[in-house]
Design a protein around this motif. Sequence first.
Motif, PDB file in Angstrom:
ATOM      1  N   TRP A 114       0.836  -1.214   0.000  1.00  0.00           N
ATOM      2  CA  TRP A 114       0.000   0.000   0.000  1.00  0.00           C
ATOM      3  C   TRP A 114       0.865   1.257   0.000  1.00  0.00           C
ATOM      4  O   TRP A 114       0.582   2.222  -0.709  1.00  0.00           O
ATOM      5  CB  TRP A 114      -0.930  -0.007   1.221  1.00  0.00           C
ATOM      6  CG  TRP A 114      -1.724   1.254   1.378  1.00  0.00           C
ATOM      7  CD1 TRP A 114      -1.483   2.276   2.239  1.00  0.00           C
ATOM      8  CD2 TRP A 114      -2.896   1.639   0.640  1.00  0.00           C
ATOM      9  NE1 TRP A 114      -2.415   3.261   2.099  1.00  0.00           N
ATOM     10  CE2 TRP A 114      -3.300   2.887   1.122  1.00  0.00           C
ATOM     11  CE3 TRP A 114      -3.622   1.025  -0.381  1.00  0.00           C
ATOM     12  CZ2 TRP A 114      -4.409   3.559   0.619  1.00  0.00           C
ATOM     13  CZ3 TRP A 114      -4.742   1.695  -0.869  1.00  0.00           C
ATOM     14  CH2 TRP A 114      -5.124   2.942  -0.378  1.00  0.00           C
ATOM     15  N   LYS A 115       1.944   1.246   0.765  1.00  0.00           N
ATOM     16  CA  LYS A 115       2.838   2.406   0.817  1.00  0.00           C
ATOM     17  C   LYS A 115       3.492   2.668  -0.532  1.00  0.00           C
ATOM     18  O   LYS A 115       3.715   3.823  -0.903  1.00  0.00           O
ATOM     19  CB  LYS A 115       3.918   2.203   1.879  1.00  0.00           C
ATOM     20  CG  LYS A 115       3.435   2.381   3.294  1.00  0.00           C
ATOM     21  CD  LYS A 115       4.566   2.171   4.282  1.00  0.00           C
ATOM     22  CE  LYS A 115       4.063   2.266   5.696  1.00  0.00           C
ATOM     23  NZ  LYS A 115       5.111   1.983   6.688  1.00  0.00           N
ATOM     24  N   GLU A 116       3.810   1.611  -1.259  1.00  0.00           N
ATOM     25  CA  GLU A 116       4.475   1.757  -2.554  1.00  0.00           C
ATOM     26  C   GLU A 116       3.508   2.121  -3.678  1.00  0.00           C
ATOM     27  O   GLU A 116       3.940   2.527  -4.751  1.00  0.00           O
ATOM     28  CB  GLU A 116       5.213   0.460  -2.903  1.00  0.00           C
ATOM     29  CG  GLU A 116       6.378   0.170  -1.966  1.00  0.00           C
ATOM     30  CD  GLU A 116       6.973  -1.208  -2.184  1.00  0.00           C
ATOM     31  OE1 GLU A 116       6.565  -1.905  -3.147  1.00  0.00           O
ATOM     32  OE2 GLU A 116       7.846  -1.601  -1.382  1.00  0.00           O
TER      33      GLU A 116
ATOM     34  N   PRO B 284       1.150   4.155  -6.052  1.00  0.00           N
ATOM     35  CA  PRO B 284       1.061   5.583  -6.391  1.00  0.00           C
ATOM     36  C   PRO B 284      -0.301   6.158  -5.972  1.00  0.00           C
ATOM     37  O   PRO B 284      -1.288   5.435  -5.880  1.00  0.00           O
ATOM     38  CB  PRO B 284       1.212   5.625  -7.912  1.00  0.00           C
ATOM     39  CG  PRO B 284       1.500   4.233  -8.359  1.00  0.00           C
ATOM     40  CD  PRO B 284       1.287   3.317  -7.234  1.00  0.00           C
ATOM     41  N   ALA B 285      -0.330   7.472  -5.752  1.00  0.00           N
ATOM     42  CA  ALA B 285      -1.551   8.143  -5.293  1.00  0.00           C
ATOM     43  C   ALA B 285      -2.703   7.946  -6.274  1.00  0.00           C
ATOM     44  O   ALA B 285      -3.863   7.835  -5.867  1.00  0.00           O
ATOM     45  CB  ALA B 285      -1.286   9.626  -5.084  1.00  0.00           C
ATOM     46  N   SER B 286      -2.432   7.898  -7.570  1.00  0.00           N
ATOM     47  CA  SER B 286      -3.501   7.736  -8.567  1.00  0.00           C
ATOM     48  C   SER B 286      -4.195   6.377  -8.413  1.00  0.00           C
ATOM     49  O   SER B 286      -5.413   6.278  -8.570  1.00  0.00           O
ATOM     50  CB  SER B 286      -2.929   7.868  -9.980  1.00  0.00           C
ATOM     51  OG  SER B 286      -1.921   6.890 -10.192  1.00  0.00           O
ATOM     52  N   GLN B 287      -3.445   5.344  -8.086  1.00  0.00           N
ATOM     53  CA  GLN B 287      -4.050   4.026  -7.892  1.00  0.00           C
ATOM     54  C   GLN B 287      -4.732   3.912  -6.519  1.00  0.00           C
ATOM     55  O   GLN B 287      -5.703   3.178  -6.361  1.00  0.00           O
ATOM     56  CB  GLN B 287      -2.993   2.929  -8.045  1.00  0.00           C
ATOM     57  CG  GLN B 287      -2.530   2.755  -9.475  1.00  0.00           C
ATOM     58  CD  GLN B 287      -1.480   1.655  -9.614  1.00  0.00           C
ATOM     59  OE1 GLN B 287      -0.781   1.336  -8.646  1.00  0.00           O
ATOM     60  NE2 GLN B 287      -1.379   1.085 -10.805  1.00  0.00           N
ATOM     61  N   LYS B 288      -4.232   4.659  -5.527  1.00  0.00           N
ATOM     62  CA  LYS B 288      -4.857   4.655  -4.207  1.00  0.00           C
ATOM     63  C   LYS B 288      -6.237   5.312  -4.249  1.00  0.00           C
ATOM     64  O   LYS B 288      -7.110   4.972  -3.463  1.00  0.00           O
ATOM     65  CB  LYS B 288      -3.994   5.411  -3.190  1.00  0.00           C
ATOM     66  CG  LYS B 288      -2.806   4.631  -2.686  1.00  0.00           C
ATOM     67  CD  LYS B 288      -2.075   5.446  -1.620  1.00  0.00           C
ATOM     68  CE  LYS B 288      -0.872   4.714  -1.091  1.00  0.00           C
ATOM     69  NZ  LYS B 288      -0.162   5.485  -0.072  1.00  0.00           N
ATOM     70  N   GLN B 289      -6.423   6.260  -5.174  1.00  0.00           N
ATOM     71  CA  GLN B 289      -7.669   7.022  -5.236  1.00  0.00           C
ATOM     72  C   GLN B 289      -8.883   6.123  -5.442  1.00  0.00           C
ATOM     73  O   GLN B 289      -9.938   6.378  -4.883  1.00  0.00           O
ATOM     74  CB  GLN B 289      -7.577   8.084  -6.353  1.00  0.00           C
ATOM     75  CG  GLN B 289      -8.707   9.098  -6.329  1.00  0.00           C
ATOM     76  CD  GLN B 289      -8.768   9.862  -5.022  1.00  0.00           C
ATOM     77  OE1 GLN B 289      -7.744  10.286  -4.497  1.00  0.00           O
ATOM     78  NE2 GLN B 289      -9.959  10.016  -4.484  1.00  0.00           N
TER      79      GLN B 289
ATOM     80  N   TYR C 192      -9.391   3.142  -4.293  1.00  0.00           N
ATOM     81  CA  TYR C 192      -9.726   2.549  -2.999  1.00  0.00           C
ATOM     82  C   TYR C 192     -10.307   3.596  -2.045  1.00  0.00           C
ATOM     83  O   TYR C 192     -11.217   3.301  -1.268  1.00  0.00           O
ATOM     84  CB  TYR C 192      -8.484   1.892  -2.382  1.00  0.00           C
ATOM     85  CG  TYR C 192      -7.953   0.758  -3.229  1.00  0.00           C
ATOM     86  CD1 TYR C 192      -8.626  -0.460  -3.293  1.00  0.00           C
ATOM     87  CD2 TYR C 192      -6.785   0.912  -3.976  1.00  0.00           C
ATOM     88  CE1 TYR C 192      -8.139  -1.497  -4.075  1.00  0.00           C
ATOM     89  CE2 TYR C 192      -6.293  -0.120  -4.756  1.00  0.00           C
ATOM     90  CZ  TYR C 192      -6.977  -1.324  -4.798  1.00  0.00           C
ATOM     91  OH  TYR C 192      -6.506  -2.355  -5.575  1.00  0.00           O
ATOM     92  N   GLU C 193      -9.759   4.815  -2.110  1.00  0.00           N
ATOM     93  CA  GLU C 193     -10.284   5.896  -1.270  1.00  0.00           C
ATOM     94  C   GLU C 193     -11.732   6.220  -1.639  1.00  0.00           C
ATOM     95  O   GLU C 193     -12.569   6.441  -0.759  1.00  0.00           O
ATOM     96  CB  GLU C 193      -9.409   7.154  -1.391  1.00  0.00           C
ATOM     97  CG  GLU C 193      -8.067   7.040  -0.708  1.00  0.00           C
ATOM     98  CD  GLU C 193      -8.168   6.907   0.805  1.00  0.00           C
ATOM     99  OE1 GLU C 193      -9.140   7.416   1.406  1.00  0.00           O
ATOM    100  OE2 GLU C 193      -7.280   6.274   1.387  1.00  0.00           O
TER     101      GLU C 193
END
Length: 197
Positions: free
Chosen positions: A15-17, A19-24, A26-27
């Motif tokens: 999860w830490k690795e 990128p923010a675009s892929q985390k979005q 899930y957010e």
Amino acid sequence: EIGSVELVRKIAGAWKELPASQKQVYEDARKADWQKYQQQLATYKAQLTPAQAAALKEERRRRLAKRRLFRIKRELTVLGKPKRPRSGFNIFVSENFKESAGISPAAKMKQLFDSWQKLSTTQKQPYLQLAEDDKVRYENEIKSWEAKMVELGREDLVRSGKQKPRKQTPETAKKAETAKASLHEKKAKLKLKKSEE
């Protein structure tokens, strides 16, 4: 094949690795789930009677108090607070628990309690003396521990000098009330005398 702790550790690293675009993605899913939960909760709360709502609130308060107490006890253990002194009965139980008859621990305790009740005063005396010695040990250890806590700036953990108020019977409560009233009368008379002078 790995344990759950190690699995969570690996997922957290992934999860830490990320990128923010892929985390979005899930957010956004989390926010949608949260809104759905809030709506369902509001619907559920609207269906409750006032008594049920009060019972739920009380249950939540009780759970939080229990959790808070557990945290405090754990912190005191970590800080090395001495164990409370044992009573004569506790010492008797610890010495005789293994040999006592009974299948379950509760049955053993009942049997030991009955045995303790049957002991004469002279037979209880060694256990009571050990309990007194343990009380002295506790007082010495708690004083040094409290001094250490004061040094660490944790005065909140130090016992206050005041004794806990005892429960009053109706008679003692009435006597206390009368004494309080007479004290107020005496103070009022004293003020009156001073003002006249």
